[in-house]
Write a protein that holds these residues in place. Structure first.
Motif, short mmCIF file in Angstrom:
data_model
loop_
_atom_site.label_atom_id
_atom_site.label_comp_id
_atom_site.label_asym_id
_atom_site.label_seq_id
_atom_site.Cartn_x
_atom_site.Cartn_y
_atom_site.Cartn_z
N LEU A 37 0.71 -1.45 0.21
CA LEU A 37 0.05 0.19 -0.14
C LEU A 37 0.88 0.88 0.06
CD1 LEU A 37 -2.10 -1.01 2.60
CD2 LEU A 37 -2.79 -0.69 -0.10
N ASN A 38 1.83 1.25 0.53
CA ASN A 38 2.73 2.59 0.73
C ASN A 38 4.46 2.36 0.44
OD1 ASN A 38 0.30 3.50 2.74
ND2 ASN A 38 1.87 1.64 4.16
N ARG A 39 4.15 1.28 -0.61
CA ARG A 39 5.63 1.22 -1.44
C ARG A 39 6.18 2.92 -2.18
NH1 ARG A 39 7.66 -4.30 -3.81
NH2 ARG A 39 10.37 -3.48 -4.07
N TRP A 66 13.74 -6.76 1.37
CA TRP A 66 15.04 -5.29 1.63
C TRP A 66 14.79 -4.78 0.35
CZ3 TRP A 66 18.23 -5.57 5.14
CH2 TRP A 66 18.25 -6.26 6.14
N ASN A 67 13.97 -4.76 -1.05
CA ASN A 67 14.03 -4.39 -1.77
C ASN A 67 13.00 -3.08 -1.14
OD1 ASN A 67 15.95 -5.60 -3.82
ND2 ASN A 67 13.60 -6.85 -4.71
N TYR A 68 12.25 -3.27 -1.02
CA TYR A 68 11.57 -1.48 -0.07
C TYR A 68 12.61 -0.68 0.60
CZ TYR A 68 8.15 0.98 2.87
OH TYR A 68 8.02 2.10 3.51
N ARG A 69 13.52 -1.40 1.48
CA ARG A 69 13.84 -0.51 2.50
C ARG A 69 15.30 0.24 1.06
NH1 ARG A 69 13.14 -1.32 7.32
NH2 ARG A 69 15.00 -0.27 7.99
N LYS A 70 15.40 -0.53 0.48
CA LYS A 70 16.51 0.08 -0.62
C LYS A 70 16.12 1.38 -1.54
CE LYS A 70 19.57 -3.24 -1.98
NZ LYS A 70 19.31 -4.29 -1.09
N GLU A 71 14.45 1.28 -1.93
CA GLU A 71 13.56 1.97 -2.88
C GLU A 71 14.21 3.15 -1.37
OE1 GLU A 71 10.14 0.53 -3.39
OE2 GLU A 71 11.25 -0.84 -5.10
N VAL A 72 12.82 3.10 -0.21
CA VAL A 72 13.72 4.24 0.63
C VAL A 72 14.67 5.33 0.80
CG1 VAL A 72 13.14 5.08 2.77
CG2 VAL A 72 11.81 3.30 2.11
N VAL A 73 16.04 4.56 0.41
CA VAL A 73 17.34 5.20 1.16
C VAL A 73 17.38 6.15 -0.48
CG1 VAL A 73 19.67 4.23 0.44
CG2 VAL A 73 17.88 3.24 2.04
N LEU A 74 16.57 5.39 -1.13
CA LEU A 74 17.14 6.19 -2.73
C LEU A 74 16.49 7.13 -3.33
CD1 LEU A 74 17.10 2.90 -5.24
CD2 LEU A 74 18.90 4.69 -4.69
N GLN A 75 15.23 7.33 -2.27
CA GLN A 75 14.27 8.81 -1.89
C GLN A 75 15.47 9.32 -1.46
OE1 GLN A 75 10.51 8.97 0.25
NE2 GLN A 75 10.02 7.72 -1.11
N GLN A 76 15.86 8.93 -0.07
CA GLN A 76 16.77 9.92 0.90
C GLN A 76 17.95 10.29 -0.03
OE1 GLN A 76 14.32 10.32 3.51
NE2 GLN A 76 15.35 10.04 4.39
N LEU A 77 18.14 9.34 -0.59
CA LEU A 77 19.01 9.87 -1.38
C LEU A 77 19.26 11.03 -2.04
CD1 LEU A 77 21.30 6.50 -2.21
CD2 LEU A 77 22.07 8.70 -0.70
N GLN A 78 18.07 11.46 -3.07
CA GLN A 78 17.76 12.25 -3.82
C GLN A 78 17.57 13.99 -3.20
OE1 GLN A 78 14.44 10.03 -5.70
NE2 GLN A 78 15.91 9.08 -7.37
N GLU A 79 15.86 12.97 -2.06
CA GLU A 79 16.37 14.89 -1.14
C GLU A 79 17.51 14.72 -0.25
OE1 GLU A 79 12.98 15.82 -0.35
OE2 GLU A 79 12.80 14.91 -2.17
N SER A 80 18.46 14.11 -0.17
CA SER A 80 19.02 14.58 0.47
C SER A 80 20.55 15.43 -1.01
CB SER A 80 20.64 13.77 0.81
OG SER A 80 21.75 14.20 1.47
N GLN A 81 20.94 15.07 -2.10
CA GLN A 81 21.24 15.76 -2.79
C GLN A 81 20.18 17.37 -3.59
OE1 GLN A 81 21.35 12.51 -5.99
NE2 GLN A 81 22.84 11.24 -4.93
N LYS A 82 19.06 16.85 -2.95
CA LYS A 82 18.37 18.38 -3.63
C LYS A 82 18.79 19.86 -3.09
CE LYS A 82 14.15 16.02 -5.05
NZ LYS A 82 12.88 16.40 -4.47
N THR A 83 19.49 19.33 -1.68
CA THR A 83 20.34 20.99 -0.88
C THR A 83 21.48 21.26 -1.94
OG1 THR A 83 21.05 18.91 0.73
CG2 THR A 83 18.49 19.37 1.07
N TYR A 122 26.40 -4.20 1.30
CA TYR A 122 27.76 -3.24 0.74
C TYR A 122 26.35 -2.33 0.12
CZ TYR A 122 30.68 -3.36 -3.04
OH TYR A 122 31.92 -3.04 -4.52
N TRP A 123 25.42 -3.04 -0.40
CA TRP A 123 25.01 -1.70 -1.31
C TRP A 123 24.60 -0.39 -0.29
CZ3 TRP A 123 20.14 1.59 -0.57
CH2 TRP A 123 20.12 1.19 -2.37
N ILE A 124 24.64 -0.39 0.93
CA ILE A 124 24.04 0.83 1.58
C ILE A 124 25.51 1.31 1.95
CG2 ILE A 124 23.84 1.33 4.18
CD1 ILE A 124 20.92 0.99 2.88
N LEU A 125 26.70 0.60 2.41
CA LEU A 125 27.95 1.27 2.42
C LEU A 125 28.55 1.57 1.03
CD1 LEU A 125 29.55 -1.66 4.48
CD2 LEU A 125 29.50 1.36 4.78
#
Length: 310
Positions: A37-39, A66-83, A122-125
């Motif tokens: 529902l919230n992906r 794990w794939n869901y968490r990667k999607e969230v991490v990518l979202q956070q990375l994009q937000e960080s890059q916007k600044t 490894y993907w996170i690092l």
């Protein structure tokens, strides 16, 4: 009677176990529904993300989570890059990623051989602004000192090599140290084969190492497979093969019921017969011996014999 502990019957234990399994299944279904529902939620759904971590800690092999968490991490990375600026946002991102690393640690405590947990770590690092690869490499060394058969950790360690710039000679030394502690280790032998380039300078050292292993425990198959890999290289010359064949003859006298010794002799005569026809007869003889010792694979050895005498 008073003062006695009540001992549950087998049926009661079975019912309790079923209830616990049903409870876990209900929690799992709830989390999977929440993820579905919230992906696509932006920003991510905090409660679903938290529930996801709880499920993974009990079962770290649910790849969808794990794939869901990667999607969230990518979202956070994009937000960080916007600044586009260093500072508080980057620190928040690092804290977020460090929590992911801690989650994988918790999951690996539950299952040290979880593919998903190692891959996610490894993907996170690899997406971390300030990854501490040296710390990860040292962590691998610590893990392998506790369990040197964890092939996931060996593979993870190999990924670290390109990140920290360690030389292959140093890593080969580490591999030798671990093998000297425990020769019976498929993972360590395999890891060594990914590092070691067999040439005229190194080939004798590898033969000596693996010979030491098979003489220590002839019945252990791990070193024999490494020996077969070494013998597949053309850098092993005719004299080295003949010397090793003689060594195996001596070993067979000490352990006449070990099929691996005869298999080693088969591998050696396979190449020696190319230059000396007398080794063909020996090869046939060794296969006949294997048929008697290992009757379940007699048909397989017959097929090998047909190939050998062509």
């Amino acid at each position: 009677m008073h003062g006695r502990l009540k001992v549950r019957t087998t049926e009661q234990q079975k019912l309790l176990k079923q209830k616990e399994q049903q409870k876990k299944l209900a929690a799992y279904k709830h989390v999977m529904n929440q993820v579905s529902l919230n992906r696509k939620s932006v920003p991510y759904h905090v409660e679903t993300y938290s529930l996801c971590a709880q499920i993974l800690q009990s079962n770290p092999d649910v790849y969808t989570l794990w794939n869901y968490r990667k999607e969230v991490v990518l979202q956070q990375l994009q937000e960080s890059q916007k600044t586009g600026e260093e500072g508080e946002n980057t620190e928040d991102l690092i804290k977020f990623l460090e929590n992911e690393i801690k989650l994988t640690e918790s999951c690996l405590l539950n299952n040290p051989k979880s593919y998903g947990s190692w891959h996610h770590r490894y993907w996170i690092l690899d997406h971390h602004p300030k990854p501490n690869w040296n710390q990860e490499f040292n962590l691998c060394t610590k893990y392998l000192s506790l369990d040197d058969r964890n092939f996931h950790c060996w593979d993870y360690r190999r990924l670290m090599l390109n990140k920290i710039g360690i030389t292959l000679l140093e890593e080969i030394k580490f591999s030798t140290e671990r093998l000297n502690v425990n020769f019976s280790n498929y993972s360590s032998w395999h890891y060594r084969s990914t590092l070691r380039k067999l040439d005229d300078e190194s080939i004798q050292g590898e033969l000596d190492l693996v010979k030491s292993a098979v003489f220590t425990d002839p019945a252990d198959s791990s070193a024999w497979f490494y020996l077969r890999w070494v013998l597949s290289h053309r850098n092993v010359d005719h004299e080295q093969r003949k010397e090793l064949l003689g060594n195996l003859e001596e070993l067979l006298e000490l352990d006449p019921d070990c099929k691996w010794i005869i298999m080693g002799k088969v591998w050696l005569t396979g190449s020696l017969r190319m230059t000396d026809e007398k080794f063909l007869d020996k090869r046939v003889e060794y296969y006949q011996d294997l048929k008697k010792m290992d009757s379940l694979r007699a048909g397989q050895y017959d097929d090998y014999l047909k190939i050998s005498i062509k």
